[in-house]
Design an enzyme around this catalytic site. Sequence first.
Site, PDB file in Angstrom:
ATOM      1  N   LEU A   1     -12.888 -14.837 -26.605  1.00 60.82           N
ATOM      2  CA  LEU A   1     -12.448 -13.692 -26.813  1.00 60.82           C
ATOM      3  C   LEU A   1     -10.843 -13.346 -26.973  1.00 60.82           C
ATOM      4  O   LEU A   1     -10.054 -14.148 -25.911  1.00 60.82           O
ATOM      5  CB  LEU A   1     -13.019 -12.895 -26.100  1.00 60.82           C
ATOM      6  CG  LEU A   1     -14.541 -12.993 -26.562  1.00 60.82           C
ATOM      7  CD1 LEU A   1     -15.527 -11.718 -25.368  1.00 60.82           C
ATOM      8  CD2 LEU A   1     -14.767 -11.848 -28.316  1.00 60.82           C
TER       9      LEU A   1
ATOM     10  N   GLU B   1     -16.336 -12.254 -33.826  1.00 64.61           N
ATOM     11  CA  GLU B   1     -14.940 -12.504 -33.536  1.00 64.61           C
ATOM     12  C   GLU B   1     -14.861 -13.935 -34.433  1.00 64.61           C
ATOM     13  O   GLU B   1     -15.174 -15.454 -34.221  1.00 64.61           O
ATOM     14  CB  GLU B   1     -14.707 -12.871 -32.186  1.00 64.61           C
ATOM     15  CG  GLU B   1     -13.333 -13.884 -31.764  1.00 64.61           C
ATOM     16  CD  GLU B   1     -11.855 -13.581 -32.591  1.00 64.61           C
ATOM     17  OE1 GLU B   1     -11.334 -11.926 -32.653  1.00 64.61           O
ATOM     18  OE2 GLU B   1     -11.128 -14.508 -33.468  1.00 64.61           O
TER      19      GLU B   1
ATOM     20  N   HIS C   1      10.319   1.210   1.770  1.00 64.80           N
ATOM     21  CA  HIS C   1      11.958   0.517   2.210  1.00 64.80           C
ATOM     22  C   HIS C   1      12.011  -1.066   2.369  1.00 64.80           C
ATOM     23  O   HIS C   1      11.479  -0.603   3.889  1.00 64.80           O
ATOM     24  CB  HIS C   1      12.899   1.055   2.394  1.00 64.80           C
ATOM     25  CG  HIS C   1      14.609   0.676   3.136  1.00 64.80           C
ATOM     26  ND1 HIS C   1      14.854   0.880   2.008  1.00 64.80           N
ATOM     27  CD2 HIS C   1      15.089   0.070   4.472  1.00 64.80           C
ATOM     28  CE1 HIS C   1      16.415   0.571   2.186  1.00 64.80           C
ATOM     29  NE2 HIS C   1      16.334  -0.063   3.740  1.00 64.80           N
TER      30      HIS C   1
ATOM     31  N   ALA D   1      -1.183  -4.283 -25.818  1.00 66.63           N
ATOM     32  CA  ALA D   1      -2.044  -4.707 -25.822  1.00 66.63           C
ATOM     33  C   ALA D   1      -3.245  -3.250 -24.956  1.00 66.63           C
ATOM     34  O   ALA D   1      -3.514  -2.664 -25.054  1.00 66.63           O
ATOM     35  CB  ALA D   1      -1.967  -5.948 -24.510  1.00 66.63           C
TER      36      ALA D   1
ATOM     37  N   GLY E   1      -7.979 -12.345 -28.508  1.00 65.09           N
ATOM     38  CA  GLY E   1      -7.512 -12.351 -29.513  1.00 65.09           C
ATOM     39  C   GLY E   1      -6.283 -12.836 -29.182  1.00 65.09           C
ATOM     40  O   GLY E   1      -5.616 -13.453 -27.931  1.00 65.09           O
ATOM     41  N   VAL E   2      -5.352 -11.264 -30.038  1.00 69.41           N
ATOM     42  CA  VAL E   2      -3.750 -12.612 -29.409  1.00 69.41           C
ATOM     43  C   VAL E   2      -2.928 -12.448 -28.169  1.00 69.41           C
ATOM     44  O   VAL E   2      -2.861 -13.890 -28.006  1.00 69.41           O
ATOM     45  CB  VAL E   2      -2.770 -11.439 -31.272  1.00 69.41           C
ATOM     46  CG1 VAL E   2      -1.628 -11.771 -30.260  1.00 69.41           C
ATOM     47  CG2 VAL E   2      -3.190 -11.994 -31.838  1.00 69.41           C
TER      48      VAL E   2
ATOM     49  N   ASP F   1      -3.755  -2.684 -32.731  1.00 71.01           N
ATOM     50  CA  ASP F   1      -2.815  -3.396 -33.290  1.00 71.01           C
ATOM     51  C   ASP F   1      -2.719  -2.412 -34.976  1.00 71.01           C
ATOM     52  O   ASP F   1      -1.784  -2.182 -35.864  1.00 71.01           O
ATOM     53  CB  ASP F   1      -1.855  -4.240 -33.371  1.00 71.01           C
ATOM     54  CG  ASP F   1      -1.879  -5.418 -32.799  1.00 71.01           C
ATOM     55  OD1 ASP F   1      -1.428  -4.748 -31.275  1.00 71.01           O
ATOM     56  OD2 ASP F   1      -0.867  -6.001 -32.444  1.00 71.01           O
TER      57      ASP F   1
HETATM   58  P1  FAD Z   1      -5.697  -8.282 -31.536  1.00 67.12           P
HETATM   59  O1  FAD Z   1      -5.304  -9.197 -30.157  1.00 67.12           O
HETATM   60  O2  FAD Z   1      -4.689  -8.913 -32.563  1.00 67.12           O
HETATM   61  O3  FAD Z   1      -7.175  -9.293 -32.107  1.00 67.12           O
HETATM   62  C1  FAD Z   1      -7.400  -9.363 -33.125  1.00 67.12           C
HETATM   63  C2  FAD Z   1      -8.389  -9.847 -32.992  1.00 67.12           C
HETATM   64  O4  FAD Z   1      -9.180 -10.270 -34.100  1.00 67.12           O
HETATM   65  C3  FAD Z   1      -7.794 -11.553 -33.005  1.00 67.12           C
HETATM   66  O5  FAD Z   1      -8.942 -12.099 -32.197  1.00 67.12           O
HETATM   67  C4  FAD Z   1      -8.434 -12.201 -34.614  1.00 67.12           C
HETATM   68  O6  FAD Z   1      -9.148 -13.418 -34.363  1.00 67.12           O
HETATM   69  C5  FAD Z   1      -9.652 -11.022 -34.696  1.00 67.12           C
HETATM   70  N1  FAD Z   1     -10.079 -10.903 -36.384  1.00 67.12           N
HETATM   71  C6  FAD Z   1      -9.318  -9.934 -37.645  1.00 67.12           C
HETATM   72  N2  FAD Z   1     -10.258 -10.317 -38.481  1.00 67.12           N
HETATM   73  C7  FAD Z   1     -11.348 -10.771 -38.501  1.00 67.12           C
HETATM   74  C8  FAD Z   1     -12.194 -10.791 -39.322  1.00 67.12           C
HETATM   75  N3  FAD Z   1     -12.535 -10.400 -39.953  1.00 67.12           N
HETATM   76  N4  FAD Z   1     -13.501 -10.724 -38.629  1.00 67.12           N
HETATM   77  C9  FAD Z   1     -13.713 -12.020 -37.209  1.00 67.12           C
HETATM   78  N5  FAD Z   1     -12.745 -11.354 -36.808  1.00 67.12           N
HETATM   79  C10 FAD Z   1     -11.543 -10.931 -37.032  1.00 67.12           C
HETATM   80  N6  FAD Z   1       1.653  -6.861 -25.647  1.00 67.12           N
HETATM   81  C11 FAD Z   1       1.963  -6.213 -24.422  1.00 67.12           C
HETATM   82  O7  FAD Z   1       1.389  -5.414 -24.910  1.00 67.12           O
HETATM   83  N7  FAD Z   1       2.596  -7.255 -23.865  1.00 67.12           N
HETATM   84  C12 FAD Z   1       3.110  -8.056 -23.637  1.00 67.12           C
HETATM   85  O8  FAD Z   1       3.711  -8.835 -22.943  1.00 67.12           O
HETATM   86  C13 FAD Z   1       2.677  -9.027 -25.442  1.00 67.12           C
HETATM   87  N8  FAD Z   1       3.823  -9.855 -25.276  1.00 67.12           N
HETATM   88  C14 FAD Z   1       3.192 -10.524 -26.601  1.00 67.12           C
HETATM   89  C15 FAD Z   1       3.932 -12.353 -27.020  1.00 67.12           C
HETATM   90  C16 FAD Z   1       3.733 -12.269 -28.112  1.00 67.12           C
HETATM   91  C17 FAD Z   1       4.462 -13.396 -28.803  1.00 67.12           C
HETATM   92  C18 FAD Z   1       3.070 -11.279 -29.699  1.00 67.12           C
HETATM   93  C19 FAD Z   1       2.867 -12.545 -30.364  1.00 67.12           C
HETATM   94  C20 FAD Z   1       2.085 -10.535 -28.986  1.00 67.12           C
HETATM   95  C21 FAD Z   1       2.606 -10.553 -27.929  1.00 67.12           C
HETATM   96  N9  FAD Z   1       1.920  -8.572 -27.098  1.00 67.12           N
HETATM   97  C22 FAD Z   1       2.074  -8.110 -26.235  1.00 67.12           C
HETATM   98  C23 FAD Z   1       1.168  -7.885 -28.605  1.00 67.12           C
HETATM   99  C24 FAD Z   1      -0.397  -7.902 -28.085  1.00 67.12           C
HETATM  100  O9  FAD Z   1      -0.605  -9.188 -28.154  1.00 67.12           O
HETATM  101  C25 FAD Z   1      -1.294  -7.078 -28.877  1.00 67.12           C
HETATM  102  O10 FAD Z   1      -0.597  -5.798 -28.897  1.00 67.12           O
HETATM  103  C26 FAD Z   1      -2.783  -7.722 -28.551  1.00 67.12           C
HETATM  104  O11 FAD Z   1      -2.847  -8.226 -28.772  1.00 67.12           O
HETATM  105  C27 FAD Z   1      -3.324  -6.310 -30.313  1.00 67.12           C
HETATM  106  O12 FAD Z   1      -4.596  -6.421 -30.081  1.00 67.12           O
HETATM  107  P2  FAD Z   1      -6.112  -5.757 -30.683  1.00 67.12           P
HETATM  108  O13 FAD Z   1      -7.006  -5.877 -30.242  1.00 67.12           O
HETATM  109  O14 FAD Z   1      -5.147  -4.900 -31.335  1.00 67.12           O
HETATM  110  O15 FAD Z   1      -5.925  -7.040 -31.791  1.00 67.12           O
END
Ligand code: FAD
Length: 597
Positions: A155, A150, A570, A446, A157-158, A438
């Site tokens: 840890l 990462e 209820h 998520a 992520g987004v 994603d």
């Molecule tokens: P990510 O969370 O994108 O994690 C990928 C990780 O990989 C990141 O930490 C990144 O730094 C790392 N990475 C990427 N490339 C590299 C590399 N080359 N080397 C090392 N590390 C790397 N979803 C919901 O289900 N409910 C919600 O309420 C919701 N609200 C949201 C609100 C906002 C404002 C946003 C932006 C998104 C929201 N989402 C929500 C969507 C959700 O955040 C994502 O679907 C989810 O985080 C995807 O998970 P992931 O593990 O696929 O990737």
Amino acid sequence: MSLIELKVPDIGGHENVDIIAVEIKAGDTVAVEDTLITLETDKATMDVPAEAAGVVKEVKVKVGDKISEGGIIAVIEAAADGVKAEEQPAAAPAAEAEAAKAESTPAPQAASFSGSADVEYDVVVLGGGPGGYSAAFAAADEGLKVAIIERYNTLGGVCLNVGCIPSKALLHNAAVIDEVRHLAANGIKYPEPELDIDMLRGYKEKVISKLTGGLAGMAKARKVDVIQGNGLFVGPNHIEVALTDSAQYEQAVETGEKKTVAFKNCIIAAGSRVMNLPFIPEDPRIIDSSGALELKEVPGKMLIIGGGIIGLEMGTVYSTLGTRLDVVEMMDGLMQGADRDLVKVWQKLNEYRFDNIMVNTKTVAVDAKEDGIYVTFEGENAPKEPLRYDAVLVAAGRAPNGKLIDAEKAGVAVTDRGFIEVDKQMRTNVPHIYAIGDIVGQPMLAHKAVHEGHVAAENCAGHKAYFDARVIPGVAYTAPEVAWVGVTETTAKAEGVKITKANFPWAASGRAIANGCDQGFTKLIFDAESGRIIGGGIVGPNGGDMIGEICLAIEMGCDATDIGKTIHPHPTLGETIGLAAEVALGTCTDLPPQRKK
Ligand code: FAD
């Protein structure tokens, strides 16, 4: 072809009922059971469906009219006997996602890597988001030696750092403020809240660090190594990591040190990033969702570009704190994906936050001037002159990171748009490399990433696991929440799926009335032939918490009897799911008697 008058059926003896929505216009094609109008009595809102199919010649009513049983709603030219009226397929997001996945992607020739590895693992997970850490922890629980690569310092992520969780921390505070304001109508008056923006930001940061700290602890407890750095494939069994230092999420500086990591299996979980629009200049007043979550200030007037969930959730927070909003959306409505009847309730309750809701409209130019950001629009609802804003939130979608990890050096195919195609076991075209979250496609959520991560981990451990979820719910955590799952009326229409639906209006729910949220409703959608539930939607507070029951019912293949005969507590909002099933069964004793079929 004959002309038919569509009339108001038996509506339980109510007279002179308000028409609050008219869903048809001359020239529309309606199918049997399509909603024509919505009525509101003092007890409930109810949709009036078409009893015959055809093309609308004349609509005899308008919003604000009053109508009783037998009142003529519209005149239609009937479709030929037994033939359902033509239905225009609408572009469905699910179909779009499938189209994205179906892009044919040639497999690249993997690079041959002849260097030596610094460390070796059974499973290396690239990316520590919800998909990545869930996959890594599940693989470790299977007894495998696991590392997560990462690039940032935490840890989660987004989702945990700049997505789901911080947005909900802010939305929670906004919801409390809104709730307190509503109490004035019940005789409980508070002064307007005083905002300490630094403290509010601090609260959000605390929520994030509690969760990310917890993840770091759980990684340690499972002996999962976390390697902080940018990972790039150098071959089908190796990733080179440029180690990073980072003070906070989304900030990483390479230290100059490198580490080569070898793996037997790899799970790509590198997620997605904010999609930037090329014509938008760099300016601190133009922010994306991460910038909005930083909560640096509360602008006077803000434009949201993109009327999807992320933009509307952040808009809710800023509006409650005092910002006036405009929103511009290219499609014909906000919150695409959800059925329009659900969105309509949300929109009615949120109109006060917006000065302009511009659908079917595009942003074509953005000019950052000293006195504000000037935005030019084109389309159906475009103002003639550019409008001035104090801030612009760009929430036009997210792009997958597939093109940023040198996947081709591992022989992994990546589509032109940056997605990685996988099979039901989450395997890419390279059998020992999986991809999840994603980066593999819509919906970018998520909970989907987590489940896919578990499947990939189980397969790495030698099990035969498949991602075969029937449905993935979607939720807008706005005020009120809008939640939906499975087949919607829109997708059913587009795909020609024959459905029956049952609505329970919250105007007839004791708990919703007591809580002051009786404009919501719960809808269940059943397969017309089998009677099994295949979809559902809820608009109202806590809809997102309640939609899980409908998900379970779909996964279990329940019919209306299973749901309606399940005793719900209820008085609860969740009870409306059981009551909607009673509507489907033909008798709901909390509503006026239903029209006999
Ligand atoms: P990510 O969370 O994108 O994690 C990928 C990780 O990989 C990141 O930490 C990144 O730094 C790392 N990475 C990427 N490339 C590299 C590399 N080359 N080397 C090392 N590390 C790397 N979803 C919901 O289900 N409910 C919600 O309420 C919701 N609200 C949201 C609100 C906002 C404002 C946003 C932006 C998104 C929201 N989402 C929500 C969507 C959700 O955040 C994502 O679907 C989810 O985080 C995807 O998970 P992931 O593990 O696929 O990737």
